[in-house]
Design a protein around this motif. Structure first.
Motif, PDB file in Angstrom:
ATOM      1  N   GLN A 569       0.822  -1.211   0.000  1.00 29.38           N
ATOM      2  CA  GLN A 569       0.000   0.000   0.000  1.00 29.38           C
ATOM      3  C   GLN A 569       0.858   1.265   0.000  1.00 29.38           C
ATOM      4  O   GLN A 569       0.348   2.361   0.263  1.00 29.38           O
ATOM      5  N   PHE A 570       2.146   1.124  -0.291  1.00 27.96           N
ATOM      6  CA  PHE A 570       3.060   2.266  -0.310  1.00 27.96           C
ATOM      7  C   PHE A 570       3.143   2.795  -1.741  1.00 27.96           C
ATOM      8  O   PHE A 570       3.923   2.311  -2.559  1.00 27.96           O
ATOM      9  N   ALA A 571       2.337   3.781  -2.049  1.00 29.85           N
ATOM     10  CA  ALA A 571       2.176   4.253  -3.425  1.00 29.85           C
ATOM     11  C   ALA A 571       3.454   4.849  -4.001  1.00 29.85           C
ATOM     12  O   ALA A 571       3.740   4.691  -5.194  1.00 29.85           O
ATOM     13  N   ASP A 572       4.245   5.537  -3.172  1.00 31.64           N
ATOM     14  CA  ASP A 572       5.462   6.186  -3.686  1.00 31.64           C
ATOM     15  C   ASP A 572       6.428   5.173  -4.283  1.00 31.64           C
ATOM     16  O   ASP A 572       7.159   5.481  -5.232  1.00 31.64           O
ATOM     17  N   ALA A 573       6.453   3.958  -3.722  1.00 35.70           N
ATOM     18  CA  ALA A 573       7.366   2.940  -4.232  1.00 35.70           C
ATOM     19  C   ALA A 573       6.978   2.537  -5.653  1.00 35.70           C
ATOM     20  O   ALA A 573       7.849   2.332  -6.512  1.00 35.70           O
ATOM     21  N   TYR A 574       5.684   2.413  -5.917  1.00 34.43           N
ATOM     22  CA  TYR A 574       5.236   2.083  -7.271  1.00 34.43           C
ATOM     23  C   TYR A 574       5.644   3.180  -8.257  1.00 34.43           C
ATOM     24  O   TYR A 574       6.137   2.894  -9.351  1.00 34.43           O
ATOM     25  N   SER A 575       5.434   4.427  -7.857  1.00 28.74           N
ATOM     26  CA  SER A 575       5.763   5.549  -8.746  1.00 28.74           C
ATOM     27  C   SER A 575       7.255   5.581  -9.052  1.00 28.74           C
ATOM     28  O   SER A 575       7.658   5.754 -10.210  1.00 28.74           O
ATOM     29  N   SER A 576       8.078   5.411  -8.020  1.00 31.35           N
ATOM     30  CA  SER A 576       9.522   5.498  -8.220  1.00 31.35           C
ATOM     31  C   SER A 576      10.027   4.336  -9.069  1.00 31.35           C
ATOM     32  O   SER A 576      10.864   4.521  -9.966  1.00 31.35           O
ATOM     33  N   LEU A 577       9.514   3.127  -8.804  1.00 24.56           N
ATOM     34  CA  LEU A 577       9.934   1.973  -9.588  1.00 24.56           C
ATOM     35  C   LEU A 577       9.485   2.108 -11.039  1.00 24.56           C
ATOM     36  O   LEU A 577      10.252   1.810 -11.970  1.00 24.56           O
ATOM     37  N   ALA A 578       8.269   2.572 -11.248  1.00 26.65           N
ATOM     38  CA  ALA A 578       7.781   2.759 -12.612  1.00 26.65           C
ATOM     39  C   ALA A 578       8.616   3.803 -13.357  1.00 26.65           C
ATOM     40  O   ALA A 578       8.934   3.624 -14.544  1.00 26.65           O
ATOM     41  N   ALA A 579       8.992   4.879 -12.667  1.00 24.70           N
ATOM     42  CA  ALA A 579       9.830   5.907 -13.304  1.00 24.70           C
ATOM     43  C   ALA A 579      11.196   5.338 -13.678  1.00 24.70           C
ATOM     44  O   ALA A 579      11.750   5.667 -14.741  1.00 24.70           O
ATOM     45  N   LEU A 580      11.745   4.474 -12.810  1.00 29.07           N
ATOM     46  CA  LEU A 580      13.041   3.852 -13.105  1.00 29.07           C
ATOM     47  C   LEU A 580      12.928   2.945 -14.332  1.00 29.07           C
ATOM     48  O   LEU A 580      13.806   2.939 -15.207  1.00 29.07           O
ATOM     49  N   LEU A 581      11.845   2.178 -14.411  1.00 32.96           N
ATOM     50  CA  LEU A 581      11.652   1.291 -15.559  1.00 32.96           C
ATOM     51  C   LEU A 581      11.480   2.099 -16.845  1.00 32.96           C
ATOM     52  O   LEU A 581      12.015   1.738 -17.897  1.00 32.96           O
ATOM     53  N   ALA A 582      10.750   3.215 -16.752  1.00 29.73           N
ATOM     54  CA  ALA A 582      10.570   4.072 -17.925  1.00 29.73           C
ATOM     55  C   ALA A 582      11.900   4.681 -18.359  1.00 29.73           C
ATOM     56  O   ALA A 582      12.167   4.829 -19.561  1.00 29.73           O
ATOM     57  N   GLU A 583      12.726   5.029 -17.380  1.00 28.34           N
ATOM     58  CA  GLU A 583      14.047   5.594 -17.684  1.00 28.34           C
ATOM     59  C   GLU A 583      14.902   4.596 -18.466  1.00 28.34           C
ATOM     60  O   GLU A 583      15.728   4.980 -19.302  1.00 28.34           O
ATOM     61  N   GLN A 584      14.678   3.294 -18.211  1.00 25.08           N
ATOM     62  CA  GLN A 584      15.405   2.242 -18.932  1.00 25.08           C
ATOM     63  C   GLN A 584      14.662   1.811 -20.200  1.00 25.08           C
ATOM     64  O   GLN A 584      15.014   0.809 -20.807  1.00 25.08           O
TER      65      GLN A 584
END
Length: 877
Positions: A569-584
């Motif tokens: 339920q920690f939403a910030d972790a999803y956002s940060s991980l998704a941004a990292l994947l998009a960066e790659q």
């Protein structure tokens, strides 16, 4: 219950009217808590109300009956397992009628406290004391007792989430009174009193169940009712059979009571089964910080500490001098030895309780027996769930759990003072009376002082540090507040204090890392936190982001995935991980991560906003718009989503709608970040005066912001106020020697005035600064070329254009101008190649096609002239 008589036969004054007593109590309750009404939503009020997804307007009611007090599913491993749907329903009703205004919540809570006090008076008057004045004193003491003001997790009266204790107490007393109405107390036969009204008995069961659904301790009312029934209502018949040694006939004569007891017991077992079922068969997980004694491997330590904690709670009722919202982590050290001096206090308390029970048994079935027994029942049974006797609890000391037991304390104190006055002389009784009034006054004053503590987060957390300086938890909470306020130096001090007092505080280490400027030191804090708690999702998240910034992408990705796994339920972790994947450029995985995040955290507005930004980058403006709107629906004050939606609408030339969203954002906060986009919109749509007004407001917020000053200069220039713009730009340039934009804007102003040489000097100064962005430098070379062409320096202009396209090959206008210069010079082949390059970039350009047509005609004439062998002029038109 008749009037009492003195030993001389003189009649005591008549008791005060019941209505007058209720009026005085209501006025006293209101006066005691009036200064707490303006308080904020603080501490756990925020989590239980503001951040509770079940209390959102769009949330279905079924969630209230399947989730815990904080809005988490009861089956979730991280759930607190506090099932209180009826209390949450009252919050929901509060919000529907008065919104999130704290005042209305506080008024309801104080009103409920008045109801509890009146019910206690009624109960004492009808079934406990013979003298209404004693009952009135017990209710007075309860009305102003300071322990009701605050608690470990929930504030009892001035707090909002403490409504669970107050409302449960209302239902507790109503269930008790209903049970008494169900029994024929005036029965004079040989058998135990029969059930007079099954309806009232069922009503008592219903009210007791409601009490449990408001607060778990409400279930203890059934034990209170059964013990009171046996030892008070049935005591004469029970003692008669026991004294006459007629045990064989006891079962028969006690049949009416046994039927009630069996019914109530079976019903309690049924609702306990339901309670275990709704918890998914698991107990809540508490940490060592919550209840250190429960984690001690030594039975003696646990026994001695638990025993002392009983004594400590009794002392809080007797002398509420030291009160604090949190008693965890170091507030009360463990009792680890028989030689610990605190064991003496435990022994004294135990002896006192034994003497009370002995007195109660000896006085049966006299009036004293009833008063002491009711006092003990109300004091002891509601406290049993918090005593660690049957299961671990999530606190060391919790003032909130003393709300119901304090009724028994007040009854016992009133009984004791009455007995004391009965054995003293008239002068001695007067001294006791005056002393009692003084204590009531002190309690009233202490309650007012405690209310002030709860008026705001800062006063609450600061008071905790001042009251319990050895409590690591209060230092940690105060540090969190200071961090939120931007007072980072003070926050670091209190985090470090918390760690000195409790070195295993993983969250303090994590938060300290977020305030540490040294990157290696911050990483060390995060790794220490993870050593203590490998599943600390925020430490995993922070360390992952830190490594991400250092381009250590594989380890960062793994940490962020672990953060998501540890805190679904920690939403910030999803956002940060998704941004990292998009960066790659793993766009499908990034999209899937955002989708998973929204499934697990559907109420998180930031996640919807971030997904919207991702979709804009992927070219899905329609999908992005939907998520921006969802973010705003979840959080009507989410101005970032409003700005993003405004930018998206601007990109599709829907300027009116964009303006509407920018203005909505301004209604939330008037910051530079919100004002600037609206100013840019006005500038780009030719509304220069409105743009000036917006930018000038922004400058009042940040008067030294040179970017804003240059934006104003640009607007002034376009509005025909070049002199003002030039003065402002020169002022900025004098303060910033590296201001490239200053020279660029000066070039534009000089060019508009026809001062081409000054414009060329300005743009060349900008070029000499060699901006790192190749596109910016290309634009400067392009502007330089335009000015040189205006000055008819075509060869030099051509070189400037050439440098521009080398840096930015997509500058179609530069290619076209290069073609035009070669065209004018008669180099038709080169001109055609430049024109065609420009046409590839802007295939619909009418001017380019006209120039190419001119070239075609010139080349055709040239061929014709060569064929006729007649020399002709080959110049370009």
């Amino acid at each position: 219950m008749g009037e009492r008589h003195s030993g001389s036969g003189a009649r005591t004054p008549p008791p005060p009217a019941l209505s007058l007593c209720h009026g005085v109590l209501a006025a006293l309750c209101a006066a005691a808590y009036c200064n707490g009404l303006p308080g904020e939503l603080v501490h756990d009020d925020v989590w239980a109300i503001v951040n509770n997804p079940d209390l959102r307007a769009s949330a279905p009611l079924r969630g209230i009956f399947s989730n815990d007090f904080w809005g988490k599913s009861m089956g979730d491993n991280s759930s607190h397992k506090s099932y209180r749907p009826l209390c949450i329903l009252t919050f929901k009703l509060n919000i529907l009628l008065g919104g999130m205004t704290p005042l209305y919540f506080h008024v309801v809570n104080v009103g409920l406290h008045c109801v509890v006090t009146s019910l206690l008076l009624h109960t004492c008057d009808k079934v406990v004391f013979q003298d209404r004045r004693i009952a009135f004193f017990a209710a007075l003491l309860f009305a102003v007792h300071p322990v009701h003001t605050e608690a470990l997790l929930f504030r009892q009266v001035t707090g909002i989430v403490g409504r669970a204790d107050v409302l449960a107490c209302v239902l507790f007393l109503l269930a008790f009174l209903s049970y008494l109405r169900s029994v024929n107390c005036s029965y004079v036969g040989k058998d135990f009193p029969p059930t007079r009204s099954p309806v009232y008995l069922l009503l008592s069961l219903f009210l007791g169940t409601c009490a449990m659904l408001v607060k778990e301790t409400g279930i203890t009312i059934f034990g209170v009712c059964l013990v009171y029934d046996l030892l008070i209502l049935c005591s004469k018949r029970l003692l008669a059979h026991l004294s006459a040694d007629r045990m064989k006939g006891l079962l028969k004569v006690s049949a009416p009571y046994l039927k009630r007891a069996v019914l109530v017991t079976l019903y309690v077992l049924l609702i306990l089964f339901f309670r275990v079922w709704i918890m998914a068969g698991s107990m809540p997980n508490f940490s060592e910080q919550d209840n250190p004694a429960s984690f001690s491997p030594h039975f003696l330590t646990r026994f001695l500490t638990y025993s002392y904690l009983l004594t400590f709670n009794a002392w809080l009722l007797l002398a509420p001098i030291t009160l604090c919202y949190d008693w965890q982590v170091g507030s009360i050290p463990l009792v680890e030895s028989l030689w610990d001096g605190r064991n003496m206090a435990t022994a004294v308390f135990g002896l006192g309780m034994v003497l009370l029970m002995h007195n109660c048994l000896l006085s049966a079935p006299k009036q004293d027996h009833r008063e002491v027994l009711v006092g003990l029942l109300f004091l002891v049974l509601p406290f049993v769930p918090a005593s660690n006797l049957f299961f671990k609890v999530g606190f060391v000391v919790a003032e909130r759990v003393l709300y119901m037991p304090s009724m028994g304390y007040c009854i016992l104190v009133a009984h004791g003072l009455n007995r004391l006055c009965g054995v003293l002389s008239k002068w001695g009784a007067s001294v006791v009376t005056v002393s009692t009034l003084l204590v009531l006054g002190l309690f009233f004053w202490k309650t007012l002082r405690q209310n002030e503590v709860w008026l705001s987060r800062e006063s609450l957390f600061r008071s905790g540090v001042q009251t319990l300086p050895l409590n690591a938890k209060v230092h940690y909470n105060y540090a969190n507040f200071l961090k939120d306020q931007g007072r980072h130096g003070e926050a670091v001090h209190h985090y470090q204090t918390a760690l000195r007092l409790y070195p295993r505080h993983a969250s303090a280490l994590n938060n300290l890392g977020t305030l540490t400027k040294d990157v290696s030191e911050a990483e060390d804090h995060y790794r220490q936190a993870l050593k203590l708690n490998p599943q600390h999702n925020r430490a995993l998240f922070n360390l992952g982001n830190l490594l991400k910034s250092q381009k250590k992408l594989p380890e960062a990705e793994q940490l962020l995935r672990d953060s998501v796994r540890s805190g679904p339920q920690f939403a910030d972790a999803y956002s940060s991980l998704a941004a990292l994947l998009a960066e790659q450029e793993l766009f499908e995985e990034a999209d899937d991560m955002y989708t998973r995040g929204i499934e697990n955290c559907p109420e998180n507005s930031d996640l919807h906003n971030n997904y919207g930004v991702f979709l804009v980058d992927r070219g899905d403006g329609s999908g992005a718009s939907g998520h921006y709107l969802q973010a705003i629906q979840l959080n009507p004050k989410h101005y970032v989503a409003m700005l993003n939606l405004g930018r998206l609408l601007r990109s599709t030339n829907r300027n009116k709608e964009a303006e509407t969203w920018y203005k909505r954002a301004l209604n939330v906060t008037r910051t530079v970040d919100v004002l600037s986009p609206l100013g840019a919109l006005y500038y780009n749509t030719g509304r220069y005066e409105e743009a000036l007004q917006i930018y000038k407001e922004a400058i009042t917020i940040q008067p030294k912001n040179s970017e804003l000053q240059l934006a104003v200069a640009q607007v002034l220039s376009m509005a025909g106020r070049g002199r003002e713009a030039e003065r402002l730009i020169n002022q900025v340039a004098s303060e910033r020697a590296d201001c490239l934009e200053c020279h660029r804007l000066l070039s534009v102003i000089h060019s508009k005035r026809g001062d081409l040489k000054e414009a060329l000097d300005a743009v060349r100064k900008a070029v000499q600064m060699k901006p790192k962005d190749p596109k910016v430098l290309a634009e400067l070379y392009f502007s330089e070329g335009n000015l040189l062409r205006e000055l008819n320096k075509l060869d030099v202009a051509f070189e400037s254009y050439k440098q521009a396209v080398e840096l930015s090959p997509n500058l179609s206008q530069a290619w076209m101008n290069m073609g035009g210069i070669r065209h004018m010079k008669g180099d038709y082949v080169a001109a055609r190649s430049y024109y065609e390059k420009a046409l590839e970039l802007v295939p619909n350009s009418r001017i380019l096609r006209e120039n190419l047509s001119k070239l075609d005609r010139l080349e055709k004439r040239f061929q014709e002239d060569r064929t006729e062998q007649s020399p002709r002029d080959q110049g370009a038109r």
